[in-house]
Design an enzyme around this catalytic site. Structure first.
Site, PDB file in Angstrom:
ATOM      1  N   ASP A  36       0.798  -1.204   0.138  1.00 28.71           N
ATOM      2  CA  ASP A  36      -0.046   0.117  -0.125  1.00 28.71           C
ATOM      3  C   ASP A  36       0.786   1.205  -0.106  1.00 28.71           C
ATOM      4  O   ASP A  36       2.248   1.474   0.566  1.00 28.71           O
ATOM      5  CB  ASP A  36      -0.805   0.012   1.106  1.00 28.71           C
ATOM      6  CG  ASP A  36      -2.223   0.660   1.129  1.00 28.71           C
ATOM      7  OD1 ASP A  36      -3.317   0.110   0.868  1.00 28.71           O
ATOM      8  OD2 ASP A  36      -2.052   2.051   0.787  1.00 28.71           O
ATOM      9  N   ASN A  89      -4.922  -4.230  -7.594  1.00 27.66           N
ATOM     10  CA  ASN A  89      -5.806  -3.737  -6.959  1.00 27.66           C
ATOM     11  C   ASN A  89      -6.161  -2.369  -6.511  1.00 27.66           C
ATOM     12  O   ASN A  89      -7.159  -1.609  -6.331  1.00 27.66           O
ATOM     13  CB  ASN A  89      -6.776  -4.599  -5.666  1.00 27.66           C
ATOM     14  CG  ASN A  89      -7.516  -3.916  -4.683  1.00 27.66           C
ATOM     15  OD1 ASN A  89      -8.862  -4.017  -4.941  1.00 27.66           O
ATOM     16  ND2 ASN A  89      -7.143  -3.279  -3.580  1.00 27.66           N
ATOM     17  N   TYR A 155     -11.577   7.674 -14.436  1.00 30.77           N
ATOM     18  CA  TYR A 155     -11.737   6.382 -13.666  1.00 30.77           C
ATOM     19  C   TYR A 155     -12.371   5.419 -14.764  1.00 30.77           C
ATOM     20  O   TYR A 155     -12.101   4.183 -14.922  1.00 30.77           O
ATOM     21  CB  TYR A 155     -12.757   6.558 -12.669  1.00 30.77           C
ATOM     22  CG  TYR A 155     -13.044   5.383 -11.871  1.00 30.77           C
ATOM     23  CD1 TYR A 155     -11.895   5.034 -10.647  1.00 30.77           C
ATOM     24  CD2 TYR A 155     -13.892   4.481 -11.969  1.00 30.77           C
ATOM     25  CE1 TYR A 155     -12.411   3.862  -9.812  1.00 30.77           C
ATOM     26  CE2 TYR A 155     -14.094   3.301 -11.197  1.00 30.77           C
ATOM     27  CZ  TYR A 155     -13.338   2.982  -9.970  1.00 30.77           C
ATOM     28  OH  TYR A 155     -13.465   2.070  -9.251  1.00 30.77           O
ATOM     29  N   LYS A 159     -10.679   1.999 -16.051  1.00 32.53           N
ATOM     30  CA  LYS A 159     -11.376   0.766 -15.832  1.00 32.53           C
ATOM     31  C   LYS A 159     -11.513   0.103 -17.034  1.00 32.53           C
ATOM     32  O   LYS A 159     -11.542  -1.234 -17.379  1.00 32.53           O
ATOM     33  CB  LYS A 159     -12.472   0.654 -14.742  1.00 32.53           C
ATOM     34  CG  LYS A 159     -12.048   1.391 -13.444  1.00 32.53           C
ATOM     35  CD  LYS A 159     -11.118   0.650 -12.793  1.00 32.53           C
ATOM     36  CE  LYS A 159     -10.793   0.868 -11.328  1.00 32.53           C
ATOM     37  NZ  LYS A 159      -9.736   0.108 -10.784  1.00 32.53           N
ATOM     38  N   ILE A 188     -19.310  -1.280  -3.919  1.00 34.98           N
ATOM     39  CA  ILE A 188     -18.897  -2.011  -2.730  1.00 34.98           C
ATOM     40  C   ILE A 188     -18.744  -1.145  -1.562  1.00 34.98           C
ATOM     41  O   ILE A 188     -18.359   0.152  -1.677  1.00 34.98           O
ATOM     42  CB  ILE A 188     -17.577  -2.752  -3.100  1.00 34.98           C
ATOM     43  CG1 ILE A 188     -17.542  -3.618  -4.263  1.00 34.98           C
ATOM     44  CG2 ILE A 188     -17.334  -3.625  -1.687  1.00 34.98           C
ATOM     45  CD1 ILE A 188     -18.734  -4.651  -4.310  1.00 34.98           C
ATOM     46  N   THR A 190     -17.005   0.407   0.791  1.00 36.19           N
ATOM     47  CA  THR A 190     -15.568   0.359   1.174  1.00 36.19           C
ATOM     48  C   THR A 190     -15.247   1.912   1.799  1.00 36.19           C
ATOM     49  O   THR A 190     -15.682   2.950   1.470  1.00 36.19           O
ATOM     50  CB  THR A 190     -14.724   0.016   0.157  1.00 36.19           C
ATOM     51  OG1 THR A 190     -14.596   0.973  -0.821  1.00 36.19           O
ATOM     52  CG2 THR A 190     -14.962  -1.226  -0.269  1.00 36.19           C
TER      53      THR A 190
HETATM   54  P1  NAD Z   1      -9.934   1.994  -0.810  1.00 39.25           P
HETATM   55  O1  NAD Z   1      -9.864   3.321  -0.754  1.00 39.25           O
HETATM   56  O2  NAD Z   1     -10.848   1.475   0.433  1.00 39.25           O
HETATM   57  O3  NAD Z   1      -8.667   1.061  -0.685  1.00 39.25           O
HETATM   58  C1  NAD Z   1      -7.571   1.217  -1.613  1.00 39.25           C
HETATM   59  C2  NAD Z   1      -6.276   1.159  -0.849  1.00 39.25           C
HETATM   60  O4  NAD Z   1      -5.254   1.570  -2.224  1.00 39.25           O
HETATM   61  C3  NAD Z   1      -6.105   2.018  -0.012  1.00 39.25           C
HETATM   62  O5  NAD Z   1      -5.313   1.496   1.159  1.00 39.25           O
HETATM   63  C4  NAD Z   1      -4.910   3.184  -0.556  1.00 39.25           C
HETATM   64  O6  NAD Z   1      -4.206   3.671   0.334  1.00 39.25           O
HETATM   65  C5  NAD Z   1      -4.332   2.525  -1.689  1.00 39.25           C
HETATM   66  N1  NAD Z   1      -3.597   2.998  -2.733  1.00 39.25           N
HETATM   67  C6  NAD Z   1      -4.097   4.110  -3.249  1.00 39.25           C
HETATM   68  N2  NAD Z   1      -3.209   4.721  -4.381  1.00 39.25           N
HETATM   69  C7  NAD Z   1      -2.460   3.768  -4.052  1.00 39.25           C
HETATM   70  C8  NAD Z   1      -1.053   3.899  -4.770  1.00 39.25           C
HETATM   71  N3  NAD Z   1      -0.709   4.577  -5.890  1.00 39.25           N
HETATM   72  N4  NAD Z   1      -0.324   2.631  -4.673  1.00 39.25           N
HETATM   73  C9  NAD Z   1      -0.378   2.019  -3.748  1.00 39.25           C
HETATM   74  N5  NAD Z   1      -1.737   1.897  -2.856  1.00 39.25           N
HETATM   75  C10 NAD Z   1      -2.611   2.743  -3.217  1.00 39.25           C
HETATM   76  O7  NAD Z   1     -10.631   1.431  -2.157  1.00 39.25           O
HETATM   77  P2  NAD Z   1     -11.414   0.012  -2.357  1.00 39.25           P
HETATM   78  O8  NAD Z   1     -12.931   0.626  -2.627  1.00 39.25           O
HETATM   79  O9  NAD Z   1     -11.213  -0.929  -1.752  1.00 39.25           O
HETATM   80  O10 NAD Z   1     -11.074  -0.159  -4.045  1.00 39.25           O
HETATM   81  C11 NAD Z   1      -9.860  -0.871  -4.302  1.00 39.25           C
HETATM   82  C12 NAD Z   1      -9.971  -1.218  -5.865  1.00 39.25           C
HETATM   83  O11 NAD Z   1     -11.368  -1.643  -6.215  1.00 39.25           O
HETATM   84  C13 NAD Z   1      -9.847   0.090  -6.675  1.00 39.25           C
HETATM   85  O12 NAD Z   1      -8.997  -0.282  -7.896  1.00 39.25           O
HETATM   86  C14 NAD Z   1     -11.198   0.323  -7.088  1.00 39.25           C
HETATM   87  O13 NAD Z   1     -11.210   1.339  -8.199  1.00 39.25           O
HETATM   88  C15 NAD Z   1     -11.749  -0.845  -7.295  1.00 39.25           C
HETATM   89  N6  NAD Z   1     -13.369  -0.794  -7.236  1.00 39.25           N
HETATM   90  C16 NAD Z   1     -13.868  -0.276  -6.095  1.00 39.25           C
HETATM   91  C17 NAD Z   1     -15.321  -0.383  -6.122  1.00 39.25           C
HETATM   92  C18 NAD Z   1     -16.318   0.305  -4.908  1.00 39.25           C
HETATM   93  O14 NAD Z   1     -17.379   0.364  -5.081  1.00 39.25           O
HETATM   94  N7  NAD Z   1     -15.668   0.330  -3.692  1.00 39.25           N
HETATM   95  C19 NAD Z   1     -16.090  -0.693  -7.246  1.00 39.25           C
HETATM   96  C20 NAD Z   1     -15.363  -1.091  -8.323  1.00 39.25           C
HETATM   97  C21 NAD Z   1     -14.131  -1.401  -8.313  1.00 39.25           C
END
Ligand code: NAD
Length: 249
Positions: A36, A89, A155, A159, A188, A190
């Site tokens: 991270d 991720n 975004y 994606k 999701i 989060t």
């Molecule tokens: P989140 O913000 O809860 O967690 C993301 C993590 O990535 C954080 O711990 C952050 O510190 C870390 N991060 C951010 N930039 C970074 C970088 N440059 N290098 C390394 N780490 C980094 O987000 P999430 O909701 O768990 O999302 C995770 C993935 O799932 C993302 O790619 C997001 O686009 C995708 N996603 C999320 C959702 C949703 O609804 N939450 C839906 C579809 C896709």
């Protein structure tokens, strides 16, 4: 268990979906490198995995920097002897704006992490996994890899692009023993979603899913782990939704 003796990297593993995947992989036997940009967040997840009897290590990585992806792969090899599995991720959103008003620096920032960051990951992971005798990769796209929403150009574009990147990775590396697939979560529950949206916006969003709720990390982890497992041995280069029916209408 399914992932005994396997070594995995999960980027952005310090929160949300990546945290859920890291914990589930560890609970099924994998040694997990939780990377991270926020080391404290990754270390918290590692501490929780270790307390539960699993194997994990935290590693600082900004996925937007290619050299950090190289270092993460080398760390996995040095710490656990090889690399078999990777989940690309880490991802971020950006303030909502139409294209004409879109902040140009925000475009570069989002594309740098959400698209280039995954390419950098694959660039170092795929040869390392071949060298380990094979394995699998999941790239975290989104339902916004299949459909658009307004005011989210960087975004949505990133994606969508991940799905093409996933196809190319599969065409190049599947015969060498590495399957690559993309996962498309709906919305999701989060920290990312909570940070970007008001409570009212979240309520409206729930209604957009046939399931009438947001998804959970566990639901995304279940699909991701299936794709990483040998049960998915004939699944490669494809995009798999876990979206509560968001894209069904
Ligand atoms: P989140 O913000 O809860 O967690 C993301 C993590 O990535 C954080 O711990 C952050 O510190 C870390 N991060 C951010 N930039 C970074 C970088 N440059 N290098 C390394 N780490 C980094 O987000 P999430 O909701 O768990 O999302 C995770 C993935 O799932 C993302 O790619 C997001 O686009 C995708 N996603 C999320 C959702 C949703 O609804 N939450 C839906 C579809 C896709």
């Amino acid at each position: 268990s399914r992932f005994d003796n396997k070594v995995a990297i999960v980027t952005g593993g310090g929160s949300g979906i990546g945290e859920g995947i890291s914990k589930q992989l560890a609970s099924e036997g994998a040694s997990v490198v939780v990377t991270d940009i926020d080391l404290e967040a990754a270390q918290r997840v590692v501490d929780e995995i270790v307390a539960a009897g699993g194997k994990a290590s935290a590693f600082t990585q900004n996925t937007a920097k290619a050299e950090d992806s190289k270092a993460a792969v080398e760390f996995a090899q040095k710490t656990y002897g090889a690399l078999h599995l990777a989940v690309n991720n880490a991802g971020i959103g950006a303030p909502a704006a139409t294209i004409g008003d879109y902040d140009l620096a925000a475009w570069d920032r989002v594309v740098g992490i959400d698209l280039s960051g995954v390419f950098y990951g694959l660039h170092y992971q795929l040869p390392a996994i071949v060298a380990a005798g094979g394995g699998a990769v999941v790239n975290m796209s989104s339902v916004l890899g299949a459909v658009g929403i307004a005011e989210n150009a960087a975004y949505v574009s990133s994606k969508h692009a991940l799905i093409g990147l996933t196809k190319v990775a599969a065409l190049e590396y599947t015969a060498k023993g590495v399957r690559t697939n993309a996962v498309g979560p709906g919305f999701i529950d989060t920290p990312l979603v909570r940070k970007m949206m008001s409570t009212e916006a979240i309520t409206a969003l729930e209604a957009e899913h046939a399931s009438k709720r947001l998804g959970t990390n566990q639901e995304v982890a279940a699909l991701t782990l299936f794709l990483l497992s040998d049960e998915a041995s004939f699944t490669t280069g494809s995009y798999h939704l876990v979206d509560g029916g968001y894209s069904a209408h």
